[in-house]
Design a protein around this motif. Structure first.
Motif, PDB file in Angstrom:
ATOM      1  N   VAL A 273       0.822  -1.207   0.000  1.00 13.28           N
ATOM      2  CA  VAL A 273       0.000   0.000   0.000  1.00 13.28           C
ATOM      3  C   VAL A 273       0.858   1.261   0.000  1.00 13.28           C
ATOM      4  CG1 VAL A 273      -1.816   1.250   1.245  1.00 13.28           C
ATOM      5  CG2 VAL A 273      -1.839  -1.249   1.177  1.00 13.28           C
ATOM      6  N   ASP A 274       2.016   1.185   0.633  1.00 14.90           N
ATOM      7  CA  ASP A 274       2.866   2.373   0.733  1.00 14.90           C
ATOM      8  C   ASP A 274       3.338   2.859  -0.631  1.00 14.90           C
ATOM      9  OD1 ASP A 274       2.557   2.220   3.446  1.00 14.90           O
ATOM     10  OD2 ASP A 274       4.424   1.078   3.773  1.00 14.90           O
ATOM     11  N   GLY A 275       3.438   1.944  -1.574  1.00 14.96           N
ATOM     12  CA  GLY A 275       3.920   2.354  -2.890  1.00 14.96           C
ATOM     13  C   GLY A 275       2.847   2.392  -3.943  1.00 14.96           C
ATOM     14  N   ALA A 276       1.562   2.386  -3.516  1.00 19.99           N
ATOM     15  CA  ALA A 276       0.487   2.355  -4.506  1.00 19.99           C
ATOM     16  C   ALA A 276       0.461   3.606  -5.370  1.00 19.99           C
ATOM     17  CB  ALA A 276      -0.857   2.170  -3.797  1.00 19.99           C
ATOM     18  N   HIS A 277       0.897   4.747  -4.805  1.00 25.33           N
ATOM     19  CA  HIS A 277       0.841   6.003  -5.560  1.00 25.33           C
ATOM     20  C   HIS A 277       1.912   6.060  -6.651  1.00 25.33           C
ATOM     21  CE1 HIS A 277       4.011   6.622  -2.620  1.00 25.33           C
ATOM     22  NE2 HIS A 277       4.485   7.576  -3.409  1.00 25.33           N
ATOM     23  N   GLU A 278       2.882   5.154  -6.620  1.00 23.26           N
ATOM     24  CA  GLU A 278       4.009   5.230  -7.545  1.00 23.26           C
ATOM     25  C   GLU A 278       3.667   4.762  -8.960  1.00 23.26           C
ATOM     26  OE1 GLU A 278       7.116   3.018  -5.783  1.00 23.26           O
ATOM     27  OE2 GLU A 278       7.385   4.362  -4.087  1.00 23.26           O
ATOM     28  N   LYS A 279       2.521   4.145  -9.138  1.00 25.77           N
ATOM     29  CA  LYS A 279       2.184   3.618 -10.463  1.00 25.77           C
ATOM     30  C   LYS A 279       1.244   4.541 -11.235  1.00 25.77           C
ATOM     31  CE  LYS A 279      -1.608   0.706  -8.712  1.00 25.77           C
ATOM     32  NZ  LYS A 279      -2.701   1.288  -9.506  1.00 25.77           N
ATOM     33  N   GLY A 280       1.161   5.780 -10.816  1.00 26.60           N
ATOM     34  CA  GLY A 280       0.266   6.702 -11.500  1.00 26.60           C
ATOM     35  C   GLY A 280       0.649   6.921 -12.947  1.00 26.60           C
ATOM     36  N   GLY A 281       1.963   7.008 -13.224  1.00 33.54           N
ATOM     37  CA  GLY A 281       2.391   7.192 -14.602  1.00 33.54           C
ATOM     38  C   GLY A 281       2.026   6.032 -15.498  1.00 33.54           C
ATOM     39  N   VAL A 282       2.104   4.820 -14.940  1.00 37.21           N
ATOM     40  CA  VAL A 282       1.736   3.637 -15.724  1.00 37.21           C
ATOM     41  C   VAL A 282       0.249   3.663 -16.050  1.00 37.21           C
ATOM     42  CG1 VAL A 282       1.677   1.126 -15.723  1.00 37.21           C
ATOM     43  CG2 VAL A 282       3.604   2.327 -14.690  1.00 37.21           C
ATOM     44  N   GLU A 283      -0.583   4.026 -15.053  1.00 39.31           N
ATOM     45  CA  GLU A 283      -2.020   4.099 -15.285  1.00 39.31           C
ATOM     46  C   GLU A 283      -2.341   5.171 -16.329  1.00 39.31           C
ATOM     47  OE1 GLU A 283      -4.279   2.185 -14.227  1.00 39.31           O
ATOM     48  OE2 GLU A 283      -3.342   1.080 -12.576  1.00 39.31           O
ATOM     49  N   HIS A 284      -1.668   6.278 -16.266  1.00 37.96           N
ATOM     50  CA  HIS A 284      -1.910   7.348 -17.226  1.00 37.96           C
ATOM     51  C   HIS A 284      -1.541   6.911 -18.639  1.00 37.96           C
ATOM     52  CE1 HIS A 284      -2.045  11.328 -19.033  1.00 37.96           C
ATOM     53  NE2 HIS A 284      -0.805  11.130 -19.477  1.00 37.96           N
ATOM     54  N   GLU A 285      -0.396   6.214 -18.782  1.00 40.33           N
ATOM     55  CA  GLU A 285       0.034   5.778 -20.112  1.00 40.33           C
ATOM     56  C   GLU A 285      -0.928   4.724 -20.659  1.00 40.33           C
ATOM     57  OE1 GLU A 285       1.987   5.351 -23.647  1.00 40.33           O
ATOM     58  OE2 GLU A 285       2.073   6.942 -22.124  1.00 40.33           O
ATOM     59  N   GLY A 286      -1.412   3.808 -19.788  1.00 38.27           N
ATOM     60  CA  GLY A 286      -2.379   2.824 -20.250  1.00 38.27           C
ATOM     61  C   GLY A 286      -3.669   3.462 -20.720  1.00 38.27           C
ATOM     62  N   GLY A 287      -4.135   4.495 -20.007  1.00 40.47           N
ATOM     63  CA  GLY A 287      -5.333   5.200 -20.442  1.00 40.47           C
ATOM     64  C   GLY A 287      -5.131   5.936 -21.749  1.00 40.47           C
ATOM     65  N   ARG A 288      -3.963   6.590 -21.904  1.00 40.95           N
ATOM     66  CA  ARG A 288      -3.688   7.274 -23.178  1.00 40.95           C
ATOM     67  C   ARG A 288      -3.690   6.319 -24.349  1.00 40.95           C
ATOM     68  NH1 ARG A 288      -0.340   7.683 -26.941  1.00 40.95           N
ATOM     69  NH2 ARG A 288       0.883   6.007 -25.994  1.00 40.95           N
ATOM     70  N   PHE A 289      -3.044   5.125 -24.171  1.00 39.93           N
ATOM     71  CA  PHE A 289      -2.980   4.137 -25.243  1.00 39.93           C
ATOM     72  C   PHE A 289      -4.391   3.657 -25.596  1.00 39.93           C
ATOM     73  CE2 PHE A 289      -2.468  -0.008 -27.125  1.00 39.93           C
ATOM     74  CZ  PHE A 289      -1.331   0.104 -27.894  1.00 39.93           C
ATOM     75  N   ARG A 290      -5.212   3.415 -24.576  1.00 42.88           N
ATOM     76  CA  ARG A 290      -6.567   2.917 -24.838  1.00 42.88           C
ATOM     77  C   ARG A 290      -7.397   3.964 -25.576  1.00 42.88           C
ATOM     78  NH1 ARG A 290     -11.129   3.837 -22.297  1.00 42.88           N
ATOM     79  NH2 ARG A 290     -10.034   4.810 -20.550  1.00 42.88           N
ATOM     80  N   ARG A 291      -7.331   5.210 -25.125  1.00 41.94           N
ATOM     81  CA  ARG A 291      -8.135   6.248 -25.774  1.00 41.94           C
ATOM     82  C   ARG A 291      -7.668   6.526 -27.191  1.00 41.94           C
ATOM     83  NH1 ARG A 291      -7.295   8.395 -20.606  1.00 41.94           N
ATOM     84  NH2 ARG A 291      -5.594   9.703 -21.418  1.00 41.94           N
ATOM     85  N   THR A 292      -6.381   6.384 -27.430  1.00 40.27           N
ATOM     86  CA  THR A 292      -5.838   6.713 -28.754  1.00 40.27           C
ATOM     87  C   THR A 292      -6.087   5.606 -29.769  1.00 40.27           C
ATOM     88  OG1 THR A 292      -4.105   8.016 -27.687  1.00 40.27           O
ATOM     89  CG2 THR A 292      -3.755   7.402 -29.996  1.00 40.27           C
ATOM     90  N   HIS A 293      -5.902   4.366 -29.359  1.00 39.97           N
ATOM     91  CA  HIS A 293      -5.902   3.271 -30.336  1.00 39.97           C
ATOM     92  C   HIS A 293      -7.065   2.287 -30.192  1.00 39.97           C
ATOM     93  CE1 HIS A 293      -1.885   4.506 -31.561  1.00 39.97           C
ATOM     94  NE2 HIS A 293      -1.483   4.462 -30.296  1.00 39.97           N
ATOM     95  N   LEU A 294      -7.715   2.252 -29.046  1.00 40.12           N
ATOM     96  CA  LEU A 294      -8.734   1.217 -28.810  1.00 40.12           C
ATOM     97  C   LEU A 294     -10.116   1.805 -28.572  1.00 40.12           C
ATOM     98  CD1 LEU A 294      -6.673  -1.149 -26.467  1.00 40.12           C
ATOM     99  CD2 LEU A 294      -6.901  -1.229 -28.956  1.00 40.12           C
ATOM    100  N   VAL A 295     -10.348   3.023 -29.012  1.00 38.50           N
ATOM    101  CA  VAL A 295     -11.668   3.641 -28.935  1.00 38.50           C
ATOM    102  C   VAL A 295     -12.041   4.121 -30.340  1.00 38.50           C
ATOM    103  CG1 VAL A 295     -13.058   5.502 -27.956  1.00 38.50           C
ATOM    104  CG2 VAL A 295     -11.359   4.341 -26.528  1.00 38.50           C
ATOM    105  N   PRO A 296     -13.078   3.561 -30.946  1.00 34.77           N
ATOM    106  CA  PRO A 296     -13.932   2.466 -30.457  1.00 34.77           C
ATOM    107  C   PRO A 296     -13.174   1.133 -30.437  1.00 34.77           C
ATOM    108  CG  PRO A 296     -14.459   2.961 -32.735  1.00 34.77           C
ATOM    109  CD  PRO A 296     -13.479   4.012 -32.299  1.00 34.77           C
ATOM    110  N   PRO A 297     -13.687   0.138 -29.703  1.00 37.25           N
ATOM    111  CA  PRO A 297     -12.987  -1.158 -29.614  1.00 37.25           C
ATOM    112  C   PRO A 297     -12.817  -1.786 -30.996  1.00 37.25           C
ATOM    113  CG  PRO A 297     -14.702  -1.011 -27.945  1.00 37.25           C
ATOM    114  CD  PRO A 297     -14.895   0.169 -28.851  1.00 37.25           C
ATOM    115  N   PRO A 298     -11.656  -2.354 -31.268  1.00 36.08           N
ATOM    116  CA  PRO A 298     -11.444  -2.993 -32.582  1.00 36.08           C
ATOM    117  C   PRO A 298     -12.329  -4.218 -32.750  1.00 36.08           C
ATOM    118  CG  PRO A 298      -9.613  -3.456 -31.103  1.00 36.08           C
ATOM    119  CD  PRO A 298     -10.479  -2.447 -30.399  1.00 36.08           C
ATOM    120  N   GLN A 299     -12.792  -4.440 -33.964  1.00 41.73           N
ATOM    121  CA  GLN A 299     -13.629  -5.590 -34.292  1.00 41.73           C
ATOM    122  C   GLN A 299     -12.741  -6.682 -34.889  1.00 41.73           C
ATOM    123  OE1 GLN A 299     -16.877  -5.658 -33.438  1.00 41.73           O
ATOM    124  NE2 GLN A 299     -16.577  -3.585 -32.595  1.00 41.73           N
TER     125      GLN A 299
END
Length: 317
Positions: free
Chosen positions: A10-36
């Motif tokens: 729990v002490d290091g949970a805040h350290e992965k914010g950059g990873v979460e942000h990059e995953g969201g950027r990738f999803r919004r850029t390439h996987l919206v709308p979801p590929p068929q």
């Protein structure tokens, strides 16, 4: 310099914010709308192409691309472990009467010899492996929808050899045709075998050819089928012989045979068969009509004496 990764727990949970942000950027850029896509493999291919495009992207404020920076850091990374880590989920389903197992409400075929028993399954992200001990006996792409099935024709060959009448309507045959593993060469051989030997025996001859795929590469078996069909034959034994020749003989050997046999070379040229289509296989000679026999029929008059009963001395006395 001491390497630093992250603080676990729990002490290091805040350290992965950059990873979460990059995953969201990738999803919004390439996987919206979801590929068929139809399969997970097709989705992975699409993601691989996206990753290649991402290598050319520049992060704001950096003069070099992501791919360039990664190549510079590649030499500093630790090597991968020698033993691969199995990320699959181990399950032990029971094999049903139809030769299938149920995994996550989807159905997969296994070899018929396991019917009624249990097998060990490794359910992975992209595929499903079925084990007998440490040996992999079945491999399937992972299904993502409920109540769908994936059959492999090879798993049912022993059963179909005993009941060849069920071969034409088998669901595994339909799937093999859709996936391209049951080729036009198999279809042509099956048609020729049924015409020559009848429905039952012709289908058995085809199943014997399909069993060759367990011992020989698929390309070699297809080359053997093509060679036998060119010779206007439908013998499974000849397919096995030609398939082994296709696997072992070099290309130069076939060229030498064609040079010595101008009849075959002319036939291939007339049919438009290229060297690539012939494969590394020595083709059988086509059937040639026998010359007319002009000899007179033998006479059987000498054997007529055997039909007459000759009296013995005792009978005469």
């Amino acid at each position: 310099m001491t390497p630093f990764y992250c603080t676990p727990g729990v002490d290091g949970a805040h350290e992965k914010g950059g990873v979460e942000h990059e995953g969201g950027r990738f999803r919004r850029t390439h996987l919206v709308p979801p590929p068929q896509v139809a399969t997970i493999a097709e989705l992975n291919e699409q993601l691989a192409r996206i990753d290649e495009l991402e290598d050319t992207r520049h992060v704001h404020g950096r003069p070099t691309s992501i791919g360039f920076d990664f190549e510079a850091e590649r030499e500093l990374l630790n090597p991968l472990p020698a033993d691969p880590y199995d990320c699959g989920l181990d399950l032990t389903p029971t094999v049903h009467r139809n030769g299938r197992i149920t995994v996550r409400q989807s159905y997969y075929s296994v070899p018929a010899r396991f019917i009624g028993g249990t097998v060990r399954v490794s359910l992975r992200a992209n595929e499903l492996l079925v084990f007998d001990g440490r040996q992999v006996v079945a491999r399937h792409p992972r299904l993502t929808r409920r109540y769908v099935y994936h059959d492999v024709l090879d798993h049912y060959l022993e059963v179909l050899l005993v009941k060849p009448g069920a071969f034409a309507g088998a669901a595994a045959l339909a799937q093999a045709r859709a996936e391209g593993t049951f080729t036009s060469a198999h279809e042509a051989f099956w048609a020729a075998a049924r015409e020559a030997h009848g429905e039952r025996e012709g289908t058995r001859a085809l199943i014997e050819v399909l069993l060759l795929h367990r011992q020989l590469p698929a390309d070699a078996v297809v080359a053997g089928l093509q060679a036998v069909l060119r010779a206007r034959s439908c013998s499974a034994d000849l397919v096995a012989i030609e398939a082994r020749k296709a696997q072992e003989a070099p290309e130069e050997l076939e060229a030498a045979v064609l040079d010595k046999d101008p009849v075959q070379a002319e036939a291939f040229a007339r049919l438009g068969v290229t060297a690539a289509e012939r494969g590394n296989v020595i083709s059988l000679h086509g059937r040639r009509p026998l010359p007319a026999d002009t000899r007179p029929l033998p006479s059987l008059s000498k054997y007529d004496r055997l039909l007459k009963r000759r009296p013995t001395q005792e009978g005469t006395a």
